[in-house]
Structure formats: C-alpha cells, structure tokens
Design a protein around this motif. Structure first.
Motif, PDB file in Angstrom:
ATOM      1  N   LEU A  99      13.819   1.173  -7.824  1.00  0.00           N
ATOM      2  CA  LEU A  99      12.832   2.234  -7.684  1.00  0.00           C
ATOM      3  C   LEU A  99      11.578   1.698  -7.023  1.00  0.00           C
ATOM      4  O   LEU A  99      11.084   0.627  -7.367  1.00  0.00           O
ATOM      5  N   THR A 100      11.086   2.451  -6.066  1.00  0.00           N
ATOM      6  CA  THR A 100       9.751   2.221  -5.519  1.00  0.00           C
ATOM      7  C   THR A 100       8.957   3.483  -5.810  1.00  0.00           C
ATOM      8  O   THR A 100       9.358   4.581  -5.425  1.00  0.00           O
ATOM      9  N   GLY A 101       7.834   3.328  -6.518  1.00  0.00           N
ATOM     10  CA  GLY A 101       7.075   4.507  -6.876  1.00  0.00           C
ATOM     11  C   GLY A 101       5.918   4.180  -7.790  1.00  0.00           C
ATOM     12  O   GLY A 101       5.450   3.049  -7.856  1.00  0.00           O
ATOM     13  N   LEU A 148       6.265  -1.113  -7.884  1.00  0.00           N
ATOM     14  CA  LEU A 148       5.371  -0.051  -8.329  1.00  0.00           C
ATOM     15  C   LEU A 148       4.014  -0.121  -7.634  1.00  0.00           C
ATOM     16  O   LEU A 148       3.914  -0.579  -6.511  1.00  0.00           O
ATOM     17  N   GLY A 149       2.982   0.337  -8.308  1.00  0.00           N
ATOM     18  CA  GLY A 149       1.680   0.469  -7.672  1.00  0.00           C
ATOM     19  C   GLY A 149       0.973  -0.852  -7.440  1.00  0.00           C
ATOM     20  O   GLY A 149       1.429  -1.922  -7.864  1.00  0.00           O
ATOM     21  N   GLY A 157       6.072  -7.630  -6.999  1.00  0.00           N
ATOM     22  CA  GLY A 157       4.827  -7.847  -7.710  1.00  0.00           C
ATOM     23  C   GLY A 157       4.992  -8.375  -9.112  1.00  0.00           C
ATOM     24  O   GLY A 157       6.102  -8.706  -9.557  1.00  0.00           O
ATOM     25  N   THR A 158       3.853  -8.460  -9.794  1.00  0.00           N
ATOM     26  CA  THR A 158       3.799  -8.899 -11.181  1.00  0.00           C
ATOM     27  C   THR A 158       3.003  -7.862 -11.972  1.00  0.00           C
ATOM     28  O   THR A 158       2.514  -6.883 -11.421  1.00  0.00           O
ATOM     29  N   LYS A 159       2.888  -8.095 -13.250  1.00  0.00           N
ATOM     30  CA  LYS A 159       2.172  -7.184 -14.146  1.00  0.00           C
ATOM     31  C   LYS A 159       2.694  -5.753 -13.962  1.00  0.00           C
ATOM     32  O   LYS A 159       3.906  -5.546 -13.897  1.00  0.00           O
ATOM     33  N   ARG A 160       1.797  -4.779 -13.845  1.00  0.00           N
ATOM     34  CA  ARG A 160       2.264  -3.392 -13.756  1.00  0.00           C
ATOM     35  C   ARG A 160       2.656  -2.991 -12.336  1.00  0.00           C
ATOM     36  O   ARG A 160       2.913  -1.808 -12.079  1.00  0.00           O
ATOM     37  N   SER A 161       2.714  -3.955 -11.454  1.00  0.00           N
ATOM     38  CA  SER A 161       3.244  -3.696 -10.108  1.00  0.00           C
ATOM     39  C   SER A 161       4.759  -3.816 -10.070  1.00  0.00           C
ATOM     40  O   SER A 161       5.365  -3.625  -9.018  1.00  0.00           O
TER      41      SER A 161
END
Length: 451
Positions: A204-206, A229-230, A424-428
């Motif tokens: 998923l990308t979103g 993610l973001g 990414g890392t964390k909430r990414s």
C-alpha cells in the motif's frame, strides 16, 4: 456502484466507472491464482521480453497516458509525461536485472551443498494512491511480475481511468490473462479481497490512516505487507551552502506535483546566518511559477486533485497563522486550486511543522546551528527522507546517522530511483520498494540443504 472521474482543473466529468460485483471480484481473484501457477513457470528471459514490451507500449502511447493522468488528478502535462517515461524506465530496469537478483545464493555450511533459492509467492494486492497514478503502480508491478508473481490493482477511485489504461499496457504487451488485473471496487471490499486465498501479500502507498487499517487486515489474515505512507521531509540548509542552487532544488522539491508527494520537502530548516537570504530568494522564485491550464506545456503548477484536499491545506495554513506563523506569500484557495504558499517563522506545535501538508505549502524554520537543525528534522513522527545542502560533503556524510529517515540526500531533493531502495521509518511505513530490495519483499527465500 458508480464512480466518477472529475477533472480538478475545470470540474468537468471525464468518465464514469462501474464497480465490479462481488462475484466478478471473486472470479478475478480466482483467475489470478490460476494464472500464477503457469506464470511462475515462465522463464525469466521470456518474462523480460514482455516487460521490455510494456516499456515500449508506455513510450508509444506517451501522450494518451500523460493526458489521462493530467485530466484525472491535475498535474501539469509536462510532469505527467515524465511520470510515464519513468514507468518505462522501471520496466526496462527489472527486465534487465531480475536474472541477477533471483540467482541462487550459495552459502557455505557443513552441508555438502546449501543455498537459498528465490521463488515467487503468488498474487500481490496493490492498493495505490492518486498522486502518481502510473508510477506508484509500475514500481510495484515491474518487480512483482518479473519475480513470477501476479498482480491485483485496487487504485484510488478518482484515477480509475488511469488504472484501466495500466491494465491495458500489460494486455498490449502480451502478458497472459490474469497476470495483472485491475479491480474497480470501493474500499469496503478490501477485507474480502485480502482474506482470499489467492492474495499472499499486500503493498500500500497512501495515508497513515489507510496504512494502519490495511496493515491490521494483513496481520489478521497473516499476509505479508509493505507500507509506504506519509512524510514530512526536512530540507536543511547550512550556512556554507550554494544558496541559489539550494533554492532552485528546493522549488522542485516542494512544488513538483503541486506539492502532493510523500517525499516532497515540507519543512525548510535554515541555519540563522542564511535564513533571510534563502527565504527571500525562495519566495521570489515561488511567485514566478506559472499556474494555469494543466494541458498547457508551459504550466508549472496545477491544481490539487480534489477540493477536500485543498480545503484541508487551507485549514493547515490558517491554523498555523493563528499559532504565530507569518504569511510571506500566497495563502489563498479557490476550489481545487491553492496558491503556492510560504510561511515564515514556523515552529514545532504548528500544523505546518507537525502535520504532513499535502500541497504547495512551504514552512520556513529557523535553526541556531547545524545541531539544532538536525534536532528539528528529527522532531517528526514521519521518517521518509532528509535533504542537506552544503559544500562540506564529508561532514554531511559523517552526520547522515543523525537522522533516522529511510533516505538522506546531499544537495539534491529526495526522489525515488529504480536502482535504489525506497521506503521510510516511523509512521512513514515499513519495507522497501525498488532496487533488489523491492523485489525481495515478495519473494520466498527458500533454504536448500544437502547433507
């Protein structure tokens, strides 16, 4: 259910798309499972020939595909052409590299022979966003299909025209029936799709919210997942940087795709000595950007993809100003168009610092020195990428471990490249796309041991 594609530039209806029924979805998933059994046996050179052909189809139909991207989500046509060409590049890259990536890995042990084989896993469900409607799909599809997996696409509803064209690319290229399929469904069908035996993994990308929901479903049904993610990327400028070049890079990093990119530079962290010079030159450059008809080759700035997205950005601007930020340029909104906006003296606690701003909003942040610049960069729940502008390359390399993001670019905007891992890392999010790493995400690394 009917979905409508609306041109965000003029509000006109582009097309209507009828959702697949539950029976049709189940049939398509079954077809993907059946197709996998034969596709996995196709040789890598034969797969590569088809993937090269997909790249050719993209180039041959460049204007058609670029126009659909622009009409559906509002980016300038020149950027849409670049997106389609990048998709052709990723097709060629995996067509040429897969044989090496999937070669057996011989490992010395006390066995007479031990190795790792790389085998496909089955159907991969891709839940994709609207901001790069072709690129996000192809960077999943090229490695997944070349690995011998099959692909199922669930695209964002406002770009279903692009989704249909992507499926058509693989059909025209000669891929067997069922190897790549496009689902026209509402998101409430997601759990039924993920739970199907055919689906072995989800990418998923979103948004953070979508990623959390889909990751939970993947965990519930014990399916591998990858989440892109973001982001709230920092763009750090040291006092020894080439300011004119840094501004030039920064304009692209923030305003490309009208700022609608997870890896766009969003927080400009400037050491005190060069703050005023950078902000003055950046603001002047922003004011020269040409907005207008997205099908015009000279347009540099398009609309946001939907009005609710422009409304959200306007709210972030207003709330940041109420919290003490300074409006340096722009700030206005009309329907889907939001003026490129520059805010000065942005600080932690303001929406322009803390939140992901998905649009043409640049937050200018003052740092006393390099140390504080890195502290500010790390002060984020996201972790996609950081840019550092400086002439001191050695020191910048030495300090790369100061940030926990998935990417660290020196004197260049953070961008994806088929040859380099991306994530990414964390909430990414988690996991990596592109390069060999992206292919290995959806591979069964099978241990072989001979006594």
């Amino acid at each position: 259910m009917e979905f409508q594609s609306i041109n965000p530039y003029n509000g006109k209806l582009i097309a209507k798309h009828i959702a697949h029924t539950s029976d049709e979805v189940q049939s398509m998933l079954d077809r993907s499972q059946t197709a996998f059994q034969s596709w996995r046996k196709v040789s890598i050179p034969a797969r590569a020939k088809l993937m090269h052909r997909a790249g050719e189809v993209l180039r041959e139909n460049l204007e058609t595909y670029a126009e659909m991207i622009t009409l559906e989500m509002g980016k300038p046509i020149s950027e849409a052409r670049g997106e389609v060409n990048k998709c052709a590049w990723v097709c060629d890259y995996y067509a040429e590299q897969t044989e090496a990536f999937l070669a057996d890995e011989i490992i010395a042990t006390d066995a007479s022979k031990s190795l790792v084989k790389h085998e496909p896993i089955g159907a991969v469900l891709a839940i994709m966003p609207w901001n790069f409607p072709f690129w996000q799909v192809f960077r999943f599809a090229a490695p997944s299909l070349m690995a011998g997996n099959t692909g199922i696409l669930k695209h964002a509803p406002n770009v279903f025209g692009s989704a249909k064209m992507i499926e058509d690319v693989f059909t025209k290229a000669g891929f067997p029936e069922g190897v790549f399929q496009n689902l026209i469904v509402h998101h409430d069908q997601t759990e039924n799709i993920i739970s199907h035996d055919a689906i072995k993994a989800v990418t998923l990308t979103g948004s953070e919210g979508a990623g959390s929901a889909v990751a939970a479903l993947a965990g519930k049904y014990l399916k591998k997942s990858l989440m892109e993610l973001g982001g709230n990327n920092a763009f750090i400028v040291w006092k020894d940087a080439d300011i004119d070049q840094a501004v030039k890079t920064a304009i692209v990093a923030r305003m490309m795709n009208c700022g609608q990119s997870c890896i766009a530079a969003k927080r400009f962290i400037l050491v005190d000595e060069i703050y005023e010079e950078f902000v003055t030159k950046f603001t002047a450059a922003v004011q020269l950007l040409k907005a207008g008809d997205t099908l015009d080759d000279t347009t540099q700035l398009g609309t946001l993809a939907r009005k609710d997205l422009a409304d959200q950005l306007q709210s972030q601007v207003k709330r940041s100003l109420e919290a003490g930020a300074t409006l340096l340029s722009g700030g206005n909104q009309k329907d889907c168009f939001h003026e490129p906006t520059v805010l000065g003296n942005v600080k932690p606690g303001m929406p322009a610092f803390d939140e992901e701003t998905f649009g043409p909003l640049a937050a200018m942040i003052r740092a006393n020195d390099i140390e504080e610049a890195f502290e500010l960069a790390e002060n984020s729940k996201y972790g996609l990428g950081v840019t550092v502008c400086t002439r001191n390359i050695d020191l910048a390399l030495e300090m790369s471990s100061r940030v926990s993001d998935g990417a660290y670019f020196i004197n260049e905007l953070v961008k994806s490249d088929p040859r380099l891992p991306f994530g990414g890392t964390k909430r990414s999010g988690y996991g990596r796309e592109l390069a060999k790493d992206g292919m290995m995400e959806f591979i069964n690394r099978k241990t072989i041991y001979v006594k």
